[in-house]
Enzyme design. Structure first.
Site, PDB file in Angstrom:
ATOM      1  N   ASP A  14       0.860  -1.188  -0.022  1.00 27.27           N
ATOM      2  CA  ASP A  14       0.119   0.069  -0.044  1.00 27.27           C
ATOM      3  C   ASP A  14       0.877   1.289   0.039  1.00 27.27           C
ATOM      4  OD1 ASP A  14      -2.004  -1.665   0.095  1.00 27.27           O
ATOM      5  OD2 ASP A  14      -2.762  -1.025   2.188  1.00 27.27           O
ATOM      6  N   LYS A  41      -6.341  -7.219   0.709  1.00 29.10           N
ATOM      7  CA  LYS A  41      -7.457  -7.703   1.486  1.00 29.10           C
ATOM      8  C   LYS A  41      -7.090  -8.985   1.847  1.00 29.10           C
ATOM      9  CE  LYS A  41     -10.789  -5.047  -1.048  1.00 29.10           C
ATOM     10  NZ  LYS A  41     -10.763  -3.853   0.003  1.00 29.10           N
ATOM     11  N   THR A 214     -21.986  -4.650   6.366  1.00 30.82           N
ATOM     12  CA  THR A 214     -21.197  -3.649   7.154  1.00 30.82           C
ATOM     13  C   THR A 214     -21.819  -2.217   6.865  1.00 30.82           C
ATOM     14  OG1 THR A 214     -19.444  -3.541   5.665  1.00 30.82           O
ATOM     15  CG2 THR A 214     -19.094  -4.778   7.468  1.00 30.82           C
ATOM     16  N   THR A 242      -8.770   2.363   6.287  1.00 33.73           N
ATOM     17  CA  THR A 242      -8.469   1.203   5.442  1.00 33.73           C
ATOM     18  C   THR A 242      -8.161   0.008   6.147  1.00 33.73           C
ATOM     19  OG1 THR A 242      -6.980   2.932   4.231  1.00 33.73           O
ATOM     20  CG2 THR A 242      -6.282   0.806   3.445  1.00 33.73           C
ATOM     21  N   ASP A 246     -11.416  -5.605   6.588  1.00 41.10           N
ATOM     22  CA  ASP A 246     -10.386  -6.704   6.689  1.00 41.10           C
ATOM     23  C   ASP A 246     -10.469  -7.266   7.942  1.00 41.10           C
ATOM     24  OD1 ASP A 246     -10.088  -6.551   3.651  1.00 41.10           O
ATOM     25  OD2 ASP A 246      -8.350  -5.524   4.108  1.00 41.10           O
ATOM     26  N   GLY A 279      -2.640   3.176   8.069  1.00 38.85           N
ATOM     27  CA  GLY A 279      -2.135   1.878   7.350  1.00 38.85           C
ATOM     28  C   GLY A 279      -3.055   0.687   7.733  1.00 38.85           C
TER      29      GLY A 279
END
Ligand code: RIB
Length: 296
Positions: A14, A41, A214, A242, A246, A279
């Site tokens: 990323d 992911k 969600t 971000t 996950d 992050g």
């Protein structure tokens, strides 16, 4: 005994830029910071599950470039089993260019090596999936590999949690192979070929498979049968969303054996903690942090 989780999915580096706001098309902005951090992911879900005490194996692909080496080393440090992560020649590792502004994000993913995950690759990890308590799969790898995961999980009797992100329509009959699907409202509408403006509860009732939906700041809704139930979000100071989804999926898989309401509550709490740091993986909680947060 540790839960066993198998994750089939993407691994990215990323490239994260912090900005005061998102730029308009054609506009140049001065950014506030830049970091290069592990993401993707599949890798994110693997790391989140490992931090929550699970024994985790990842199935995926990396390039033979410098990012690939850094990503591999990071996953090994987190205790993720990489026996089924292939290093591919002459292809780059996946990347995600991410802009973070006001706690929200915009992401462009270049799949690269992730696009080379095949049904045969998934099939080669049959033993790992067979031993798992739950399998997690997302849609940053080719759809045929997603389908192979769903089919294999189904035939082995292992629950597969499909996180349909990024959203794409699926061929008829695929969705039904999942034990749970975990979309947001837009993703669920895409899966069902429906209008995203339709009431999300109506969409959930129409889905042919149990849904855990969600809703960001509103938490999550879940339905196995009957009426959807609601789990409110936990309030935190959001820095970067971000990886929140996950973390949510990983916690759902790890705590599924405690029943869906408990698993969804813990998943919401884990996701809340994940957004408190910049992050995707930085803020993912360890078991004791999740327990303390829930107790507090
Ligand atoms: O879900 C967050 C992830 O999506 C990021 O880590 C990025 O790599 C993209 O795949």
């Amino acid at each position: 005994m540790a839960r066993r989780i198998a994750v089939v999915g993407s691994i990215n580096m990323d490239l994260v830029t912090q900005a005061p706001r998102f730029p308009q098309p054609g506009e140049t902005l001065l950014g506030e910071g830049f970091v290069t951090v592990p993401g993707g992911k599949g890798a994110n879900q693997a790391v989140a599950a490992a931090r929550l005490g699970a024994e985790v194996a990842l199935v995926g692909a990396l390039g033979s470039d410098a990012f690939g080496e850094l990503l591999r080393a990071g996953l090994l440090r987190e205790g993720v089993n990489l026996d089924h992560v292939r290093r591919l020649d002459e292809v780059a590792s996946g990347t995600a260019s991410i802009t973070v502004a006001g706690g929200d994000n915009q992401i462009i993913v270049v799949p690269a090596a992730n696009a080379r995950v095949t049904p045969a690759h998934v099939e080669s990890a049959r033993q790992v999936l067979a031993r798992a308590d739950a399998v997690l799969v997302q849609m940053e790898i080719p759809l045929e590999a997603v389908e192979a995961t769903l089919r294999l999980g189904r035939s082995l009797g292992v629950p597969v949690i499909l996180n349909p992100a990024p959203a794409r329509p699926l061929p008829a009959g695929w969705l039904e192979q999942a034990r749970y699907v975990t979309p947001n409202q837009h993703e669920l509408a895409t899966l069902l070929g429906a209008d995203p403006a339709e009431d999300f509860r109506a969409l959930m009732r129409r889905a042919p498979v149990p849904v855990v939906l969600t809703r960001g700041h509103e938490g999550a809704w879940y339905r196995e049968q009957g009426e959807p139930a609601h789990q409110p979000a936990f309030e935190v100071q959001a820095v970067d969303s971000t990886g929140a989804g996950d973390t949510f999926n990983a916690a759902l898989g790890v705590f599924l054996h405690e029943g869906l309401p408990v698993a969804v509550r813990k998943a919401c709490a884990a996701a809340a903690l994940a957004v408190t740091r910049l992050g995707a993986q930085q803020g993912m909680p360890r078991t004791h942090e999740l327990d303390a947060f829930l107790a507090g």
